[in-house]
Design a protein around this motif. Sequence first.
Motif, mmCIF file in Angstrom:
data_model
loop_
_atom_site.group_PDB
_atom_site.id
_atom_site.type_symbol
_atom_site.label_atom_id
_atom_site.label_comp_id
_atom_site.label_asym_id
_atom_site.label_seq_id
_atom_site.Cartn_x
_atom_site.Cartn_y
_atom_site.Cartn_z
ATOM 1 N N ARG A 108 50.241 -23.971 120.312
ATOM 2 C CA ARG A 108 50.214 -25.408 120.648
ATOM 3 C C ARG A 108 50.278 -26.258 119.382
ATOM 4 O O ARG A 108 50.992 -27.248 119.316
ATOM 5 N N LEU A 109 49.540 -25.846 118.357
ATOM 6 C CA LEU A 109 49.544 -26.582 117.089
ATOM 7 C C LEU A 109 50.952 -26.632 116.499
ATOM 8 O O LEU A 109 51.420 -27.677 116.052
ATOM 9 N N PHE A 110 51.617 -25.479 116.516
ATOM 10 C CA PHE A 110 52.954 -25.400 115.938
ATOM 11 C C PHE A 110 53.976 -26.181 116.767
ATOM 12 O O PHE A 110 54.838 -26.851 116.215
ATOM 13 N N THR A 111 53.876 -26.077 118.095
ATOM 14 C CA THR A 111 54.949 -26.628 118.929
ATOM 15 C C THR A 111 54.720 -28.074 119.352
ATOM 16 O O THR A 111 55.661 -28.743 119.774
ATOM 17 N N THR A 112 53.486 -28.568 119.271
ATOM 18 C CA THR A 112 53.278 -29.952 119.717
ATOM 19 C C THR A 112 52.734 -30.871 118.633
ATOM 20 O O THR A 112 52.725 -32.077 118.811
ATOM 21 N N VAL A 113 52.237 -30.331 117.527
ATOM 22 C CA VAL A 113 51.705 -31.199 116.470
ATOM 23 C C VAL A 113 52.610 -31.183 115.245
ATOM 24 O O VAL A 113 53.003 -32.230 114.731
ATOM 25 N N PHE A 114 52.989 -29.981 114.804
ATOM 26 C CA PHE A 114 53.786 -29.879 113.574
ATOM 27 C C PHE A 114 55.281 -29.669 113.847
ATOM 28 O O PHE A 114 56.053 -29.456 112.924
ATOM 29 N N ASN A 115 55.658 -29.738 115.129
ATOM 30 C CA ASN A 115 57.065 -29.469 115.465
ATOM 31 C C ASN A 115 58.016 -30.524 114.907
ATOM 32 O O ASN A 115 59.201 -30.274 114.753
ATOM 33 N N GLU A 116 57.503 -31.721 114.616
ATOM 34 C CA GLU A 116 58.387 -32.742 114.048
ATOM 35 C C GLU A 116 58.468 -32.635 112.535
ATOM 36 O O GLU A 116 59.430 -33.053 111.916
ATOM 37 N N ARG A 117 57.422 -32.062 111.934
ATOM 38 C CA ARG A 117 57.417 -31.912 110.478
ATOM 39 C C ARG A 117 58.174 -30.652 110.024
ATOM 40 O O ARG A 117 58.863 -30.663 109.020
ATOM 41 N N HIS A 118 57.991 -29.570 110.799
ATOM 42 C CA HIS A 118 58.588 -28.285 110.424
ATOM 43 C C HIS A 118 59.420 -27.722 111.573
ATOM 44 O O HIS A 118 59.364 -28.220 112.691
ATOM 45 N N GLN A 119 60.085 -26.618 111.241
ATOM 46 C CA GLN A 119 60.839 -25.920 112.268
ATOM 47 C C GLN A 119 60.208 -24.542 112.472
ATOM 48 O O GLN A 119 59.984 -23.817 111.493
ATOM 49 N N TYR A 120 59.921 -24.190 113.702
ATOM 50 C CA TYR A 120 59.283 -22.905 113.987
ATOM 51 C C TYR A 120 60.236 -21.987 114.734
ATOM 52 O O TYR A 120 60.920 -22.415 115.656
ATOM 53 N N LYS A 121 60.232 -20.732 114.326
ATOM 54 C CA LYS A 121 61.003 -19.725 115.064
ATOM 55 C C LYS A 121 60.044 -18.625 115.470
ATOM 56 O O LYS A 121 59.413 -18.008 114.615
ATOM 57 N N PHE A 122 59.926 -18.411 116.761
ATOM 58 C CA PHE A 122 58.994 -17.402 117.273
ATOM 59 C C PHE A 122 59.745 -16.112 117.538
ATOM 60 O O PHE A 122 60.707 -16.091 118.308
ATOM 61 N N ILE A 123 59.315 -15.064 116.867
ATOM 62 C CA ILE A 123 60.014 -13.781 117.031
ATOM 63 C C ILE A 123 59.007 -12.650 117.223
ATOM 64 O O ILE A 123 57.815 -12.792 116.922
ATOM 65 N N ASP A 124 59.532 -11.523 117.691
ATOM 66 C CA ASP A 124 58.696 -10.340 117.854
ATOM 67 C C ASP A 124 58.570 -9.677 116.473
ATOM 68 O O ASP A 124 59.502 -9.016 116.010
ATOM 69 N N THR A 125 57.426 -9.869 115.832
ATOM 70 C CA THR A 125 57.280 -9.378 114.457
ATOM 71 C C THR A 125 57.003 -7.870 114.389
ATOM 72 O O THR A 125 56.823 -7.320 113.311
ATOM 73 N N THR A 126 56.977 -7.198 115.544
ATOM 74 C CA THR A 126 56.866 -5.736 115.506
ATOM 75 C C THR A 126 58.242 -5.127 115.224
ATOM 76 O O THR A 126 58.351 -3.950 114.908
ATOM 77 N N ASP A 127 59.281 -5.955 115.338
ATOM 78 C CA ASP A 127 60.656 -5.494 115.132
ATOM 79 C C ASP A 127 61.079 -5.814 113.693
ATOM 80 O O ASP A 127 61.445 -6.948 113.373
ATOM 81 N N LEU A 128 61.018 -4.812 112.814
ATOM 82 C CA LEU A 128 61.253 -5.051 111.387
ATOM 83 C C LEU A 128 62.674 -5.530 111.087
ATOM 84 O O LEU A 128 62.884 -6.337 110.183
#
Length: 384
Positions: A108-128
Amino acid sequence: MKNKSNKFATKVIHAGGHPDKETGAIMPPIFQTSTYVQKSPGKHQGYEYTRSHNPTRTRLEENLAALEEAKYALVTASGLSCMSLMMHALPEGSTIISGDDVYGGTYRLFTTVFNERHQYKFIDTTDLKLVEKHLKEKPAMIWLETPTNPLLKISDIKKICELAKKYKVMTVVDNTFMSPYFQTPLVLGADVVVHSLTKYINGHSDVVGGAMMTNDKKFYDKVWTLQNSIGPSQSPFDSWLVLRGIKTLAVRMEQHQKNALKIAKWLEEHKKVDKVIYPGLKSHPQHKLAKKQMSGFGGMITFFVKGGLKESRKFLETVKLFALAESLGGVESLVDHPAIMTHASIPKKIREELGIFDNLIRLSVGIEDCDDLIEDLEKALTKA
Ligand SMILES: *Cc1c(COP(=O)(O)O)cnc(C)c1O
Protein backbone atom coordinates in the motif's frame (compact mmCIF):
# COMPACT_ATOMS: atom_id res chain seq x y z
CA MET A 1 28.79 -3.05 22.48
CA LYS A 2 31.71 -4.33 24.54
CA ASN A 3 32.65 -7.42 22.68
CA LYS A 4 31.77 -7.77 19.02
CA SER A 5 32.45 -11.49 19.05
CA ASN A 6 29.80 -12.32 21.63
CA LYS A 7 27.25 -14.90 20.52
CA PHE A 8 23.69 -13.92 19.70
CA ALA A 9 22.03 -14.94 22.98
CA THR A 10 24.61 -12.82 24.82
CA LYS A 11 24.28 -9.86 22.50
CA VAL A 12 20.50 -9.60 22.89
CA ILE A 13 21.04 -9.08 26.60
CA HIS A 14 24.26 -7.07 26.69
CA ALA A 15 24.76 -5.13 23.44
CA GLY A 16 24.21 -1.43 24.02
CA GLY A 17 23.96 -2.03 27.75
CA HIS A 18 25.99 -0.54 30.56
CA PRO A 19 25.16 0.36 34.15
CA ASP A 20 23.78 3.89 34.53
CA LYS A 21 26.73 6.19 35.28
CA GLU A 22 24.92 8.20 37.92
CA THR A 23 23.25 5.41 39.91
CA GLY A 24 24.63 2.06 38.77
CA ALA A 25 21.13 0.95 37.70
CA ILE A 26 21.62 -2.21 35.66
CA MET A 27 18.59 -1.53 33.47
CA PRO A 28 18.59 1.46 31.13
CA PRO A 29 16.67 4.47 32.39
CA ILE A 30 13.74 5.66 30.29
CA PHE A 31 15.02 9.08 29.33
CA GLN A 32 11.55 10.57 29.18
CA THR A 33 12.72 14.00 28.15
CA SER A 34 12.17 16.16 25.10
CA THR A 35 15.23 18.36 25.55
CA TYR A 36 18.70 18.46 27.12
CA VAL A 37 20.55 21.23 28.96
CA GLN A 38 23.54 22.71 27.16
CA LYS A 39 26.64 24.05 28.91
CA SER A 40 27.12 26.83 26.44
CA PRO A 41 25.26 27.44 23.14
CA GLY A 42 25.87 24.37 20.96
CA LYS A 43 27.93 22.63 23.67
CA HIS A 44 26.09 19.48 24.73
CA GLN A 45 26.72 15.80 25.44
CA GLY A 46 25.50 14.49 22.10
CA TYR A 47 21.83 15.04 22.85
CA GLU A 48 19.88 18.18 21.96
CA TYR A 49 16.28 17.18 21.32
CA THR A 50 14.53 13.80 21.45
CA ARG A 51 13.27 13.90 17.86
CA SER A 52 16.94 13.84 16.87
CA HIS A 53 18.45 11.59 19.54
CA ASN A 54 17.48 10.01 22.83
CA PRO A 55 19.77 7.94 25.09
CA THR A 56 17.25 5.12 25.57
CA ARG A 57 16.76 4.91 21.81
CA THR A 58 20.54 5.00 21.29
CA ARG A 59 20.90 1.90 23.43
CA LEU A 60 18.29 0.09 21.36
CA GLU A 61 20.04 1.17 18.16
CA GLU A 62 23.37 -0.15 19.45
CA ASN A 63 21.74 -3.43 20.38
CA LEU A 64 20.03 -3.84 16.99
CA ALA A 65 23.19 -2.93 15.08
CA ALA A 66 25.03 -5.70 16.95
CA LEU A 67 22.31 -8.27 16.21
CA GLU A 68 22.31 -7.59 12.47
CA GLU A 69 26.12 -7.21 12.38
CA ALA A 70 25.74 -3.62 11.21
CA LYS A 71 27.62 -0.44 11.99
CA TYR A 72 24.52 1.74 12.03
CA ALA A 73 20.94 1.31 13.15
CA LEU A 74 18.10 3.78 13.13
CA VAL A 75 14.96 3.20 15.18
CA THR A 76 11.67 4.77 14.10
CA ALA A 77 8.09 4.93 15.32
CA SER A 78 6.90 2.06 13.09
CA GLY A 79 8.14 -0.30 10.43
CA LEU A 80 6.28 1.63 7.74
CA SER A 81 7.64 5.00 8.84
CA CYS A 82 11.14 3.59 8.49
CA MET A 83 10.31 2.34 5.00
CA SER A 84 8.82 5.75 4.14
CA LEU A 85 12.04 7.48 5.13
CA MET A 86 13.97 5.07 2.93
CA MET A 87 11.69 5.90 0.00
CA HIS A 88 12.20 9.62 0.62
CA ALA A 89 15.94 9.00 0.58
CA LEU A 90 15.86 7.86 -3.05
CA PRO A 91 16.05 10.48 -5.79
CA GLU A 92 12.69 11.33 -7.33
CA GLY A 93 11.85 9.12 -10.30
CA SER A 94 13.72 6.08 -9.00
CA THR A 95 12.72 2.60 -10.06
CA ILE A 96 12.31 0.06 -7.30
CA ILE A 97 12.02 -3.65 -7.94
CA SER A 98 9.95 -5.22 -5.22
CA GLY A 99 8.92 -8.73 -4.38
CA ASP A 100 5.33 -9.34 -5.50
CA ASP A 101 4.28 -10.90 -2.20
CA VAL A 102 5.35 -8.22 0.28
CA TYR A 103 3.57 -7.24 3.48
CA GLY A 104 0.20 -5.63 2.61
CA GLY A 105 1.14 -2.32 4.24
CA THR A 106 4.39 -2.16 2.28
CA TYR A 107 2.45 -2.77 -0.93
CA ARG A 108 0.00 0.00 0.00
CA LEU A 109 2.84 2.39 0.86
CA PHE A 110 4.52 1.76 -2.48
CA THR A 111 1.40 1.83 -4.64
CA THR A 112 -0.64 4.61 -3.04
CA VAL A 113 1.84 6.94 -1.30
CA PHE A 114 5.12 6.80 -3.21
CA ASN A 115 3.69 5.77 -6.58
CA GLU A 116 3.88 9.36 -7.84
CA ARG A 117 7.45 9.88 -6.68
CA HIS A 118 8.89 6.54 -7.82
CA GLN A 119 8.16 3.70 -10.16
CA TYR A 120 7.58 0.24 -8.68
CA LYS A 121 7.84 -3.09 -10.44
CA PHE A 122 6.53 -6.09 -8.54
CA ILE A 123 8.14 -9.35 -9.52
CA ASP A 124 8.56 -12.88 -8.23
CA THR A 125 11.99 -12.55 -6.62
CA THR A 126 12.33 -16.33 -6.24
CA ASP A 127 12.97 -16.36 -10.01
CA LEU A 128 16.64 -15.39 -10.40
CA LYS A 129 16.43 -15.04 -14.19
CA LEU A 130 13.58 -12.60 -13.85
CA VAL A 131 15.46 -10.75 -11.12
CA GLU A 132 18.52 -10.37 -13.32
CA LYS A 133 16.44 -9.21 -16.25
CA HIS A 134 15.12 -6.36 -14.11
CA LEU A 135 18.46 -5.57 -12.48
CA LYS A 136 19.98 -5.08 -15.92
CA GLU A 137 17.76 -2.04 -16.30
CA LYS A 138 19.62 -0.52 -13.34
CA PRO A 139 16.85 0.30 -10.92
CA ALA A 140 17.81 2.25 -7.79
CA MET A 141 16.85 -0.51 -5.40
CA ILE A 142 15.64 -4.07 -5.08
CA TRP A 143 13.34 -4.71 -2.14
CA LEU A 144 13.14 -8.26 -0.85
CA GLU A 145 10.98 -9.85 1.74
CA THR A 146 11.98 -13.40 2.49
CA PRO A 147 10.15 -15.48 3.55
CA THR A 148 7.21 -13.59 2.08
CA ASN A 149 3.93 -12.88 3.71
CA PRO A 150 1.73 -14.89 3.65
CA LEU A 151 3.00 -17.40 1.08
CA LEU A 152 6.41 -17.91 2.73
CA LYS A 153 8.23 -17.92 -0.59
CA ILE A 154 11.98 -17.76 -0.20
CA SER A 155 14.35 -15.65 -2.28
CA ASP A 156 18.05 -16.37 -2.52
CA ILE A 157 19.50 -13.36 -0.70
CA LYS A 158 23.13 -14.16 -1.45
CA LYS A 159 22.65 -14.74 -5.17
CA ILE A 160 20.42 -11.70 -5.58
CA CYS A 161 22.93 -9.51 -3.72
CA GLU A 162 25.71 -10.75 -6.00
CA LEU A 163 23.65 -9.89 -9.06
CA ALA A 164 22.66 -6.52 -7.59
CA LYS A 165 26.30 -5.65 -6.90
CA LYS A 166 27.13 -6.45 -10.50
CA TYR A 167 24.57 -3.90 -11.68
CA LYS A 168 25.22 -1.49 -8.77
CA VAL A 169 21.72 -1.78 -7.35
CA MET A 170 21.04 -1.31 -3.64
CA THR A 171 19.56 -4.37 -1.94
CA VAL A 172 17.12 -4.08 0.94
CA VAL A 173 15.79 -7.04 2.91
CA ASP A 174 12.76 -6.83 5.16
CA ASN A 175 13.88 -9.31 7.82
CA THR A 176 10.82 -9.04 10.07
CA PHE A 177 9.70 -12.67 9.68
CA MET A 178 12.97 -14.34 10.58
CA SER A 179 14.46 -11.76 12.98
CA PRO A 180 18.26 -11.58 13.11
CA TYR A 181 18.19 -14.76 15.19
CA PHE A 182 17.45 -16.90 12.14
CA GLN A 183 18.69 -14.74 9.27
CA THR A 184 21.30 -11.99 8.87
CA PRO A 185 20.93 -10.44 5.41
CA LEU A 186 23.90 -8.04 5.73
CA VAL A 187 26.18 -11.04 6.21
CA LEU A 188 24.68 -12.50 3.02
CA GLY A 189 25.54 -9.31 1.12
CA ALA A 190 22.53 -7.00 1.51
CA ASP A 191 23.07 -3.26 1.83
CA VAL A 192 20.20 -2.53 4.20
CA VAL A 193 18.01 -4.56 6.55
CA VAL A 194 14.67 -3.25 7.66
CA HIS A 195 12.43 -4.47 10.47
CA SER A 196 9.07 -3.99 11.96
CA LEU A 197 10.10 -4.08 15.62
CA THR A 198 6.41 -4.58 16.34
CA LYS A 199 6.77 -8.28 15.57
CA TYR A 200 9.37 -10.79 16.82
CA ILE A 201 11.99 -8.30 17.94
CA ASN A 202 9.78 -6.74 20.59
CA GLY A 203 7.73 -9.90 20.75
CA HIS A 204 5.12 -8.88 23.30
CA SER A 205 2.51 -7.16 21.13
CA ASP A 206 2.74 -3.94 23.13
CA VAL A 207 4.80 -1.68 20.87
CA VAL A 208 4.76 -0.47 17.28
CA GLY A 209 8.23 0.31 15.99
CA GLY A 210 10.62 0.06 13.08
CA ALA A 211 14.33 -0.04 12.42
CA MET A 212 16.87 0.02 9.65
CA MET A 213 20.43 -1.37 9.89
CA THR A 214 23.24 -0.83 7.43
CA ASN A 215 26.99 -0.46 7.00
CA ASP A 216 26.45 2.27 4.41
CA LYS A 217 27.20 5.49 6.27
CA LYS A 218 25.99 7.74 3.46
CA PHE A 219 22.60 6.07 3.30
CA TYR A 220 22.30 5.98 7.09
CA ASP A 221 23.11 9.71 7.34
CA LYS A 222 20.56 10.52 4.69
CA VAL A 223 17.82 8.52 6.38
CA TRP A 224 18.72 9.93 9.81
CA THR A 225 18.52 13.47 8.41
CA LEU A 226 15.12 12.64 6.96
CA GLN A 227 13.95 11.21 10.26
CA ASN A 228 15.09 14.35 12.02
CA SER A 229 13.38 16.54 9.43
CA ILE A 230 10.15 14.59 9.03
CA GLY A 231 9.86 13.42 12.62
CA PRO A 232 8.79 9.75 12.98
CA SER A 233 11.18 9.03 15.87
CA GLN A 234 10.32 6.39 18.43
CA SER A 235 9.34 7.48 21.94
CA PRO A 236 11.82 6.69 24.75
CA PHE A 237 9.27 4.50 26.49
CA ASP A 238 8.68 2.39 23.38
CA SER A 239 12.43 2.02 22.85
CA TRP A 240 12.72 0.87 26.44
CA LEU A 241 9.95 -1.70 25.98
CA VAL A 242 11.68 -3.09 22.89
CA LEU A 243 14.97 -3.27 24.81
CA ARG A 244 13.14 -5.24 27.45
CA GLY A 245 11.50 -7.58 24.95
CA ILE A 246 14.62 -8.16 22.89
CA LYS A 247 16.46 -9.81 25.78
CA THR A 248 14.48 -13.00 25.27
CA LEU A 249 14.59 -12.97 21.46
CA ALA A 250 16.84 -16.02 21.25
CA VAL A 251 14.77 -18.22 23.57
CA ARG A 252 11.51 -16.99 22.10
CA MET A 253 12.57 -17.73 18.51
CA GLU A 254 13.63 -21.25 19.51
CA GLN A 255 10.25 -21.94 21.06
CA HIS A 256 8.28 -20.31 18.20
CA GLN A 257 10.08 -22.57 15.78
CA LYS A 258 9.73 -25.71 17.88
CA ASN A 259 5.97 -25.20 18.17
CA ALA A 260 5.58 -24.17 14.53
CA LEU A 261 7.41 -27.20 13.18
CA LYS A 262 5.30 -29.56 15.27
CA ILE A 263 2.06 -27.85 14.24
CA ALA A 264 3.05 -27.69 10.56
CA LYS A 265 3.71 -31.45 10.52
CA TRP A 266 0.45 -32.10 12.34
CA LEU A 267 -1.55 -29.93 9.92
CA GLU A 268 0.04 -31.65 6.94
CA GLU A 269 -1.52 -34.95 8.11
CA HIS A 270 -4.95 -33.45 8.80
CA LYS A 271 -7.80 -34.46 6.51
CA LYS A 272 -9.49 -31.04 6.67
CA VAL A 273 -6.34 -29.35 5.39
CA ASP A 274 -5.51 -29.03 1.69
CA LYS A 275 -1.94 -27.81 1.88
CA VAL A 276 0.56 -26.48 4.42
CA ILE A 277 3.34 -24.01 3.70
CA TYR A 278 6.21 -23.87 6.21
CA PRO A 279 9.88 -23.48 5.23
CA GLY A 280 10.85 -26.22 7.68
CA LEU A 281 8.77 -28.86 5.91
CA LYS A 282 10.41 -31.05 3.29
CA SER A 283 7.37 -30.34 1.10
CA HIS A 284 8.25 -26.62 0.94
CA PRO A 285 9.49 -25.98 -2.62
CA GLN A 286 12.51 -24.06 -1.30
CA HIS A 287 13.25 -26.11 1.78
CA LYS A 288 16.88 -26.54 0.72
CA LEU A 289 17.45 -22.84 0.18
CA ALA A 290 15.73 -22.13 3.50
CA LYS A 291 18.17 -24.48 5.24
CA LYS A 292 21.07 -22.78 3.53
CA GLN A 293 20.35 -19.12 4.24
CA MET A 294 18.39 -19.34 7.48
CA SER A 295 19.49 -20.98 10.71
CA GLY A 296 15.86 -21.81 11.52
CA PHE A 297 12.41 -21.61 9.99
CA GLY A 298 10.51 -19.22 12.24
CA GLY A 299 7.03 -19.29 13.69
CA MET A 300 4.79 -18.48 10.73
CA ILE A 301 2.65 -21.14 9.04
CA THR A 302 0.28 -20.74 6.12
CA PHE A 303 -2.27 -23.39 5.30
CA PHE A 304 -5.31 -23.90 3.13
CA VAL A 305 -8.36 -25.30 4.82
CA LYS A 306 -10.55 -27.58 2.66
CA GLY A 307 -13.40 -25.54 1.21
CA GLY A 308 -13.77 -21.79 0.83
CA LEU A 309 -14.73 -18.67 2.72
CA LYS A 310 -17.53 -20.42 4.64
CA GLU A 311 -15.22 -23.11 6.04
CA SER A 312 -12.47 -20.59 6.81
CA ARG A 313 -14.92 -18.36 8.65
CA LYS A 314 -16.17 -21.27 10.77
CA PHE A 315 -12.59 -22.20 11.64
CA LEU A 316 -11.64 -18.62 12.52
CA GLU A 317 -14.72 -18.19 14.69
CA THR A 318 -14.04 -21.40 16.59
CA VAL A 319 -10.36 -21.11 17.54
CA LYS A 320 -9.90 -19.80 21.08
CA LEU A 321 -6.21 -19.84 21.99
CA PHE A 322 -5.30 -18.56 18.54
CA ALA A 323 -6.64 -15.02 18.69
CA LEU A 324 -8.12 -13.68 15.48
CA ALA A 325 -5.98 -10.58 14.96
CA GLU A 326 -3.65 -8.86 12.55
CA SER A 327 0.05 -8.71 13.37
CA LEU A 328 2.41 -11.53 14.30
CA GLY A 329 5.51 -12.42 16.22
CA GLY A 330 4.19 -12.04 19.75
CA VAL A 331 4.44 -14.62 22.53
CA GLU A 332 0.74 -15.38 22.06
CA SER A 333 -0.59 -17.29 19.07
CA LEU A 334 -2.53 -15.36 16.46
CA VAL A 335 -4.52 -16.35 13.42
CA ASP A 336 -5.13 -14.15 10.40
CA HIS A 337 -7.27 -14.34 7.30
CA PRO A 338 -5.14 -12.38 4.80
CA ALA A 339 -7.82 -12.04 2.09
CA ILE A 340 -10.14 -10.14 4.46
CA MET A 341 -7.66 -8.75 6.99
CA THR A 342 -3.96 -8.00 6.42
CA HIS A 343 -3.94 -8.19 2.63
CA ALA A 344 -7.34 -6.64 1.88
CA SER A 345 -5.56 -3.59 0.40
CA ILE A 346 -4.32 -5.80 -2.46
CA PRO A 347 -6.96 -6.06 -5.22
CA LYS A 348 -8.71 -9.47 -5.27
CA LYS A 349 -7.52 -10.27 -8.80
CA ILE A 350 -3.85 -9.69 -7.91
CA ARG A 351 -4.31 -11.49 -4.60
CA GLU A 352 -5.59 -14.60 -6.33
CA GLU A 353 -2.89 -14.46 -8.98
CA LEU A 354 -0.41 -14.58 -6.10
CA GLY A 355 -2.22 -17.50 -4.50
CA ILE A 356 -3.93 -15.68 -1.62
CA PHE A 357 -7.29 -17.43 -1.81
CA ASP A 358 -10.25 -17.27 0.56
CA ASN A 359 -9.30 -20.58 2.21
CA LEU A 360 -5.79 -19.38 3.09
CA ILE A 361 -5.14 -19.07 6.81
CA ARG A 362 -1.99 -17.65 8.39
CA LEU A 363 -0.84 -18.69 11.84
CA SER A 364 1.62 -16.81 14.00
CA VAL A 365 2.51 -19.62 16.36
CA GLY A 366 3.23 -18.37 19.88
CA ILE A 367 5.25 -19.92 22.66
CA GLU A 368 2.40 -21.51 24.60
CA ASP A 369 2.32 -25.25 25.31
CA CYS A 370 2.13 -26.87 21.89
CA ASP A 371 -0.37 -29.57 22.92
CA ASP A 372 -2.86 -26.88 23.93
CA LEU A 373 -2.38 -25.13 20.60
CA ILE A 374 -2.94 -28.36 18.66
CA GLU A 375 -6.07 -29.15 20.67
CA ASP A 376 -7.42 -25.69 19.82
CA LEU A 377 -6.73 -26.18 16.11
CA GLU A 378 -8.23 -29.68 16.17
CA LYS A 379 -11.52 -28.40 17.60
CA ALA A 380 -11.74 -25.62 15.05
CA LEU A 381 -10.89 -27.86 12.10
CA THR A 382 -13.58 -30.33 13.18
CA LYS A 383 -16.14 -27.50 12.99
CA ALA A 384 -14.86 -26.16 9.67
C1 LIG B 1 4.26 -5.48 10.20
C2 LIG B 1 5.17 -5.52 9.07
C3 LIG B 1 5.62 -4.34 8.49
C4 LIG B 1 5.15 -2.97 8.92
O1 LIG B 1 5.57 -2.61 10.18
P1 LIG B 1 4.73 -1.71 11.22
O2 LIG B 1 5.55 -1.75 12.43
O3 LIG B 1 3.37 -2.34 11.36
O4 LIG B 1 4.63 -0.34 10.61
C5 LIG B 1 6.52 -4.44 7.44
N1 LIG B 1 6.95 -5.65 6.99
C6 LIG B 1 6.53 -6.79 7.53
C7 LIG B 1 7.06 -8.08 7.01
C8 LIG B 1 5.64 -6.78 8.58
O5 LIG B 1 5.21 -7.93 9.10
